[in-house]
Enzyme design. Structure first.
Site, short mmCIF file in Angstrom:
data_model
loop_
_atom_site.label_atom_id
_atom_site.label_comp_id
_atom_site.label_asym_id
_atom_site.label_seq_id
_atom_site.Cartn_x
_atom_site.Cartn_y
_atom_site.Cartn_z
N GLU A 175 0.85 -1.20 0.00
CA GLU A 175 0.00 0.00 0.00
C GLU A 175 0.89 1.25 0.00
OE1 GLU A 175 -2.90 -0.57 3.11
OE2 GLU A 175 -3.71 -2.34 2.10
N HIS A 379 -17.01 -10.94 6.18
CA HIS A 379 -15.67 -10.39 6.34
C HIS A 379 -14.86 -11.29 7.25
CE1 HIS A 379 -12.71 -7.30 8.01
NE2 HIS A 379 -12.38 -7.53 6.77
N GLU A 381 -11.25 -11.27 8.67
CA GLU A 381 -9.96 -10.62 8.88
C GLU A 381 -9.06 -11.59 9.62
OE1 GLU A 381 -8.32 -7.75 7.94
OE2 GLU A 381 -6.74 -8.94 8.88
N HIS A 459 -8.42 -8.68 0.58
CA HIS A 459 -7.65 -7.49 0.95
C HIS A 459 -6.31 -7.93 1.52
CE1 HIS A 459 -10.72 -4.10 0.65
NE2 HIS A 459 -11.17 -5.12 -0.02
N GLU A 460 -5.33 -7.02 1.43
CA GLU A 460 -3.93 -7.40 1.67
C GLU A 460 -3.64 -8.70 0.91
OE1 GLU A 460 -5.98 -7.01 4.58
OE2 GLU A 460 -5.73 -4.90 4.07
N GLU A 478 -7.76 -5.91 -3.03
CA GLU A 478 -7.23 -4.60 -2.72
C GLU A 478 -5.77 -4.58 -3.22
OE1 GLU A 478 -7.43 -1.66 1.17
OE2 GLU A 478 -6.55 -3.65 1.39
N GLU A 484 -9.69 4.51 1.66
CA GLU A 484 -9.47 4.65 3.11
C GLU A 484 -8.32 5.61 3.41
OE1 GLU A 484 -8.70 0.69 4.45
OE2 GLU A 484 -6.79 0.54 3.40
#
Lengths: 682, 682
Positions: A175, A379, A381, A459-460, A478, A484
């Site tokens: 990122e 989701h 995580e 994501h990641e 992502e 964000e």
């Protein structure tokens, strides 16, 4: 000490060694040629020209192993075979409905003349707008297993120029902002890396079909010469494979300009294997979604339990109501499960992917969503605890399937090199997001999810190399700086989208989470964008699953602008980039799938800019209504006028020209409503 | 996805996080300060200023492990202790007889506040002309063994400017030309890497005391921020060590100008452990040597047996005669042993280090050399087969001792990443010249050699980090492009020496093999240097063992110039760099040890250049005779006048000024003969 071989020295001095071209082939339109040479040390190189001009000068091929002599010289040509192909295939959803795959294939078989007499094959596919090549290491007496220390592949750009790149090996999970530097000033870059040579030719280097292998980065060696640099893992070799495999394709897209690179990016999909999931139309659902999310990003709510917990039954119902009222099919909920309360960053060992918190009534929300014609998006995580997640994959996706959840967003929030891997023997290892082990982990997740008819939005993630063709349920990811970052200090600059379209997004869709119409981030900070740009991003940044990322309250305050967000679809039959320069501006039009409507998005940088586009994409003989959302007078990302927007309609026809005036940090969005179209595209 | 910690973002944006300085210390003269900070994530950084100006901006500290969470945050300060030292020590031989070690030491103990509660110590030594620091990882419950994936150490140069560097990870064993680029255009550099910041401050980053660890390279990450990048090995972690060890010192030399950097390089020696071999004066022999070598480099003779074999008894006797006639103590012989006949490059498995070929009569040559007061210098070329050499080390050095050979030149000619390592279990591995395993191999060679009173001159070595202080028998090494590159295509450019003095040679002596007075290389090609420059290099490029590299026949043709080569010593009591700019020119004076004579060498680049030096180094009140060897009229490295040299004498005294006129590609050498000096220095 002494060098026996004058030719080695010549290589150092970038003089061609006494090399002989042993195989050549050209693209179907003859514009691009590939030449493979062998020098008098038996080193094989490849070179690429376009329209007679060098693009990639002679560049090495080969492998470094941890336990065997490297494979890069003493080669003789066994044979070289050229074939051609011209086929088309259909994307179940995407930027284009039909993609043509027209190329010349050159398979070069090289074998060591002495030493271990190992064979290495290199397959080139030469398209009219680029080249892909991959290695095949056959199973053979001298090579039953390959422990690859690194690839020796080079990319020697023929000229200096400008590079747009972000660093590899950073702690921040890819990122990073893209930098524009001289090509000769790149450090070690992740791909996609984009280059504009001094003569103007645009080049994007990337890879396709990254499967059971480590991701490739580009390490600049000297001048404009880059070496492949594979992402490490905790295991000895960067890649360990039984022989009888092919590497990912190394891709070199080549075009006259930035829009051409975008069109050339279809090569990435063409170089992936066809769909393995069959007809997925019943369970893979492209579409927009809202979510319990931006209020966490701005700090109002929390992922963890407590007085400000976001994922409560009551909050989620409000989002369901909002989605239903606006025909938005999905509602993402983050922080709904057990495991967030502790120090989860880099340590997701408490995460339970089938255990809602006590203030999240899963059964009731499933019922309520269904009653409103909406589905929840899950989701998971992991906090980087990948083995912990591996152990729960079936449970996690069965939970999703049982609760009517067709899409799961995954997360791997930990620093680079810090992915938790625990082997069956209990040994602990620390992996990189893009090493071979994690490449295989992401694939395990997608394949397991497919069994439960669940789609994945990683994501990641590991970067996108077109695997959505093979596994259509890998709908998005992502892997870059999304919206964000507009909430926090160190905000994305105005040219970020115009960088991303021509770099990372050449690799595939990104879950960018656009649409922050409030233009407000953390602690009430201003977001440096105009309102119109927030709309334009829905066209500019492709993803089959797209967030309507702001809060219902915010959209209520901007009903005019919100209409475009309601209208814009997420699935397209055709895409054309009308103009653009890397890092400055881009204008894209896309035709809604199942409709004759077209949508246009144009975004710029910090400068005001006017461009003119011809509406050659519209059907002839029809009059369309252009619903225009453009920067208002004095709109400026730096001032309180950033919300100024002019919304107007006018009739247009094929061949008309439109002038697009972008404010500083601005954008423009247009819906071209075809005659007879419903008021809303699919 | 979401980042919980705004401060992490701030780091990305290079804004200082909410960091607090927890320890500071200054150099004895207060010019240089080091500040250690901890931010609100517990990340520790260090920063360096000089005369109040930033040199190194806040830069990370820490480690990445392959099997444990990284050690780089959650830190709290345990304590910080400052001490000071001012001592002197004597080099048994070297550039300076006495070296002063005056520094402030700051030991910072950091411990994780939570998680594994691991402790990491950082010891800074702050000299008036630079900073060294190293980590110590104590043995502790949370860390009994360290499997280091990489060091997280950063070097964030405070300004852009110019960098002189050569690439790491090349195939060519570190034998690359130094490039001058913007600092912000460096790729991944080997150390020594030298920088001139925009404001003029000169910085050289390197390491000291590289023992049982992988060599450090500098990977440019973004802008002018570099990360440590350790050289890989075939083993899982780049470094594997039981806890309770200290890393090598990371060194940052800082000076106003290039000459200052050279003087600051004594820090490298100061940061090494004292001599472990005691009084070595009876067996370590600094001195010049001739050798059966240049005729191989030019292609006239061969290493392997056959009609053009160089290392025959008759040829070696001629070199012994020549050495004896000119008081040159050593005679190197390459290609004297069994193993050269096959394809030895990268494959030295046939090399037998105690078996002369049948045309090399070892006993007779030992007798003959001794009768002439000369010793032979041995040569062990491994072709990169390090384990094969390991197995023969005792035999090899016993052979040397038995044959009166006090110095052995070693060689590891294979591509980077291709060192042969065979473990006791028979497993095969491929290592890098500078990985941990090879660092330990080179040390094994030097330590074993010491047992037999043999000194080592390593070619294709690990870089020099000052270990000659601890192991004085590690007399010299190669590790860069020496004179041999003047024989082949891709010759060293005229500014090569002025690059090397202020880059690689800051690390320590190099066996450069100067003195090619014929100025002729392979196939009769011209060497782009003036004759005077060949002499000047004997002063400019320090090594305790120095080759008189051309053939006896060549020296016979240039008796005037050869006189300087005969006169110049290889051991010094004092060294001063009078002027210089990196990559352009340098003038060095050195005082002969055991004599009052001084010697001056000045070399330039492709431009003619005139500099003036004051003879402030001479003793007051004495009249010296300056024997001057300067470029003759019209001397030019590009023309047939490259041999033009003017040799003259004149009386000089302290305080006089001398004008040094260097031709294009030229140089100047001077012997200042003290009154009462013998005609020849030691």
């Amino acid at each position: 000490m002494m060098r026996m071989f004058a030719s080695l020295l010549a290589l150092v001095a970038a003089q061609p060694a006494l090399a002989e071209v042993v195989a050549t082939a050209a693209s179907p339109d003859k514009a691009i040629t590939v030449a493979v040479s062998i020098d008098n040390d038996g080193r094989a190189t490849y070179a690429v020209t376009r329209k007679g001009k060098p693009v990639i000068a002679d560049s090495a091929l080969g492998f470094l192993f941890t336990d065997a002599p490297k494979l890069d010289r003493h080669f003789a040509l066994v044979d070289a075979r050229t074939t051609s192909a011209d086929t088309s295939w259909t994307q179940p959803f995407g930027e284009w409905q039909t993609i043509r795959d027209r190329h010349t294939q050159l398979v070069v078989r090289l074998k060591e003349k002495d030493h271990d007499r190992r064979e290495m094959q290199v397959t080139f596919r030469i398209f009219d707008d680029g080249v892909g090549f991959r290695y095949t290491l056959p199973d053979q007496p001298g090579l039953h297993h390959a422990n690859i220390a690194d690839e020796l592949t080079e990319f020697a750009l023929a000229e200096d120029g400008t590079a747009w790149w972000k660093p590899a090996y950073g702690w921040n999970r890819e990122e990073y902002l893209y930098e524009a530097t001289p090509i000769s000033a790149v450090g070690t870059a992740q791909t996609v890396a984009t280059f504009r040579l001094a003569g103007g030719t645009h080049v994007a280097i990337h890879e396709a079909a990254l499967v059971d292998y480590a991701a490739m980065n580009l390490q600049r060696f000297q001048g404009t010469r880059f070496k492949a640099n594979l992402t490490p893992g905790s295991g000895v070799p960067k890649v360990s494979r039984d022989a009888g495999f092919s590497t990912p394709w190394r891709t070199i897209a080549i075009a006259d300009d930035a829009p051409g690179l975008y069109h050339a990016s279809r090569m990435t999909l063409n170089l992936n294997e066809p769909n393995r999931l069959g007809d997925t139309s019943s369970w893979i659902r492209p579409g927009k979604f809202v979510g319990v999310w931006w209020n966490m990003i701005t700090g109002k709510w929390t992922w963890s339990r407590g007085p400000r917990h976001g994922a409560t039954t009551a909050n989620v119902k409000r989002y369901i109501d909002f989605a239903a009222a606006n025909s938005i099919p999905g509602v993402l909920v983050e922080g709904w499960n057990v495991g967030w309360d502790g120090d989860w960053f880099g340590n997701g060992k408490d995460m339970q992917f089938d255990q809602p918190t006590e203030d999240f009534d899963a059964a009731e929300l499933q019922r309520y969503a269904k009653s409103k014609g909406v589905y929840l998006i899950g989701h998971n995580e992991t906090g980087g605890s990948a083995s912990h997640y591996d152990a729960q994959l079936d449970r996690a996706f069965k939970y999703a399937q049982d609760h009517g959840i067709p899409v799961v967003k995954t997360g791997y929030v930990t620093d680079a090199g810090q992915i938790e891997r625990t082997d069956p023997d209990g040994s602990q290892h620390r992996e990189w997001h893009e090493g071979q082990w994690m490449v295989n982990h992401y694939a395990r997740v997608v394949e397991t999810a497919a069994k439960y008819h669940v789609s994945i939005d990683s994501h990641e993630p590991v970067k996108d190399t077109g695997l959505r063709r093979t596994w259509p349920n890998w709908v998005a990811r992502e892997g870059g700086r999304g919206m964000e970052y507009m909430s926090w200090a160190g905000k994305n600059p105005p040219n970020h989208e115009a960088n991303m379209v021509f770099t990372q997004l050449l690799g595939g869709p990104m879950d960018f989470t656009p649409g922050i119409v409030s233009l407000k981030g953390n602690a009430g900070s201003d977001i440096p964008s105009t309102l119109a740009k927030q709309l334009a991003n829905y066209v500019v940044i492709y993803s089959p699953v797209v967030m309507v990322a702001d809060t219902p309250e915010a959209y209520a305050r901007y009903p005019g602008a919100f209409r475009f967000i309601r209208d814009v679809p997420t699935d397209w039959s055709e895409t054309r980039v009308l103009n653009g320069e890397v890092g400055h501006y881009v204008t894209i039009v896309r035709k809604a799938r199942g409709s004759d409507d077209w949508f246009l998005g144009s975004v710029g940088d910090e400068q005001a800019r006017t461009t003119t586009v011809r509406l050659d994409f519209l059907d002839p003989g029809k009059t369309y209504t252009a619903q225009i959302y453009r920067d208002g007078p004095n709109a400026d990302y730096r001032t309180a006028d950033r919300h100024a927007i002019t919304i107007e309609s006018k009739p247009v026809r094929r061949g008309d020209t439109l002038t697009l005036a972008l404010a500083p940090g601005g954008g423009q969005a247009i819906r071209f409503v075809a005659p007879g179209s419903g008021t809303r595209a699919k």
